[in-house]
Write a protein that holds these residues in place. Structure first.
Motif, mmCIF file in Angstrom:
data_model
loop_
_atom_site.group_PDB
_atom_site.id
_atom_site.type_symbol
_atom_site.label_atom_id
_atom_site.label_comp_id
_atom_site.label_asym_id
_atom_site.label_seq_id
_atom_site.Cartn_x
_atom_site.Cartn_y
_atom_site.Cartn_z
ATOM 1 N N ARG A 33 0.828 -1.209 0.000
ATOM 2 C CA ARG A 33 0.000 0.000 0.000
ATOM 3 C C ARG A 33 0.860 1.256 0.000
ATOM 4 N NH1 ARG A 33 -4.466 -1.418 4.600
ATOM 5 N NH2 ARG A 33 -5.617 -2.947 3.369
ATOM 6 N N PHE A 34 0.239 2.351 -0.461
ATOM 7 C CA PHE A 34 0.912 3.641 -0.395
ATOM 8 C C PHE A 34 0.692 4.251 0.987
ATOM 9 C CE2 PHE A 34 0.467 3.454 -5.076
ATOM 10 C CZ PHE A 34 1.813 3.585 -5.379
ATOM 11 N N VAL A 35 1.704 4.947 1.460
ATOM 12 C CA VAL A 35 1.657 5.669 2.725
ATOM 13 C C VAL A 35 2.241 7.056 2.485
ATOM 14 C CG1 VAL A 35 1.868 3.584 4.163
ATOM 15 C CG2 VAL A 35 3.933 4.815 3.470
ATOM 16 N N ALA A 36 2.084 7.929 3.464
ATOM 17 C CA ALA A 36 2.718 9.243 3.423
ATOM 18 C C ALA A 36 3.760 9.284 4.520
ATOM 19 C CB ALA A 36 1.673 10.342 3.626
ATOM 20 N N LEU A 37 4.989 9.641 4.171
ATOM 21 C CA LEU A 37 6.075 9.746 5.139
ATOM 22 C C LEU A 37 6.343 11.218 5.414
ATOM 23 C CD1 LEU A 37 8.725 7.269 3.625
ATOM 24 C CD2 LEU A 37 6.959 6.775 5.321
ATOM 25 N N LYS A 38 6.235 11.618 6.661
ATOM 26 C CA LYS A 38 6.596 12.982 7.047
ATOM 27 C C LYS A 38 7.928 12.886 7.762
ATOM 28 C CE LYS A 38 5.025 16.982 9.713
ATOM 29 N NZ LYS A 38 3.950 17.506 10.579
ATOM 30 N N LYS A 39 8.984 13.352 7.080
ATOM 31 C CA LYS A 39 10.332 13.265 7.637
ATOM 32 C C LYS A 39 10.693 14.597 8.263
ATOM 33 C CE LYS A 39 11.898 9.648 4.579
ATOM 34 N NZ LYS A 39 13.051 9.079 3.935
ATOM 35 N N VAL A 40 11.010 14.551 9.545
ATOM 36 C CA VAL A 40 11.322 15.760 10.298
ATOM 37 C C VAL A 40 12.698 15.598 10.930
ATOM 38 C CG1 VAL A 40 10.538 17.283 12.144
ATOM 39 C CG2 VAL A 40 8.866 15.995 10.823
ATOM 40 N N ARG A 41 13.555 16.603 10.739
ATOM 41 C CA ARG A 41 14.846 16.617 11.433
ATOM 42 C C ARG A 41 14.681 17.472 12.669
ATOM 43 N NH1 ARG A 41 17.397 16.920 6.049
ATOM 44 N NH2 ARG A 41 18.400 14.917 5.750
ATOM 45 N N VAL A 42 15.044 16.928 13.799
ATOM 46 C CA VAL A 42 14.905 17.685 15.047
ATOM 47 C C VAL A 42 16.246 17.753 15.753
ATOM 48 C CG1 VAL A 42 12.453 17.225 15.388
ATOM 49 C CG2 VAL A 42 14.115 15.606 16.260
#
Length: 174
Positions: A33-42
């Motif tokens: 399945r397709f997903v949405a990846l939210k990549k955050v650098r902290v």
């Protein structure tokens, strides 16, 4: 929080770039399945991850137990150290085809029928009522953070500025 899920999620396309990170459409190699990846650098502090990053993940984890039809679903959280004090956190969400701005732009003239507008508003208000009933204020509602599935289902997204509140606390006007 799981370790970075590089082997499980294969980015396909960049969806958008915001103040807090980049969102990608990706394929979950286990399910297909397709997903949405939210990549955050902290930037980690001496006490670990900053409170804002921990707050967003905690709030999303709290919401996932309700599985509300008008709230985007968090599926996974992955983290990896980036050297020094930087950590990359990847939030994995269900993939929704478009945001409200795109949905409205696709509407042929003379625009959406009144019944469609009423249905979208009803779903939006149900999602908002759910948040407020659970003492959550979103604080960043805009067309790009309101998603619409190909079947016309509205889902509120992007809880980076959201807060859990009680009657005694003061919230900033930001």
């Amino acid at each position: 929080m799981a370790q970075e899920g590089r082997a499980q999620y294969e980015p396909v396309a960049e969806i958008g770039v915001g103040a807090y990170g980049t969102v990608y459409k990706a394929r979950d190699l286990r399910s297909g399945r397709f997903v949405a990846l939210k990549k955050v650098r902290v930037q980690a502090t001496e006490n670990g991850l900053p409170l804002s990053a921990v707050r967003e993940v905690a709030l999303l984890k709290r919401l996932e137990h309700f599985d509300h039809p008008n709230i985007v679903r968090l599926m996974d959280v992955c983290a990896s150290a980036r050297g020094g004090r930087e950590t990359k956190v990847t939030l994995v969400f269900e993939h929704v085809e478009q945001d409200l701005r795109t949905f409205l732009q696709k509407a042929p003239p003379p625009g959406l029928p009144h019944d469609t507008i009423k249905d979208l508003m009803r779903q939006f208000l149900r999602g908002l009522d759910f948040l407020h009933s659970n003492c959550i204020v979103h604080r960043d509602l805009e067309p790009e953070n309101i998603l619409v599935t190909s079947g016309g289902q509205v889902k509120l997204a992007d809880f980076g500025l959201a807060r859990i509140y009680n009657c005694q606390m003061a919230l900033t006007p930001v």
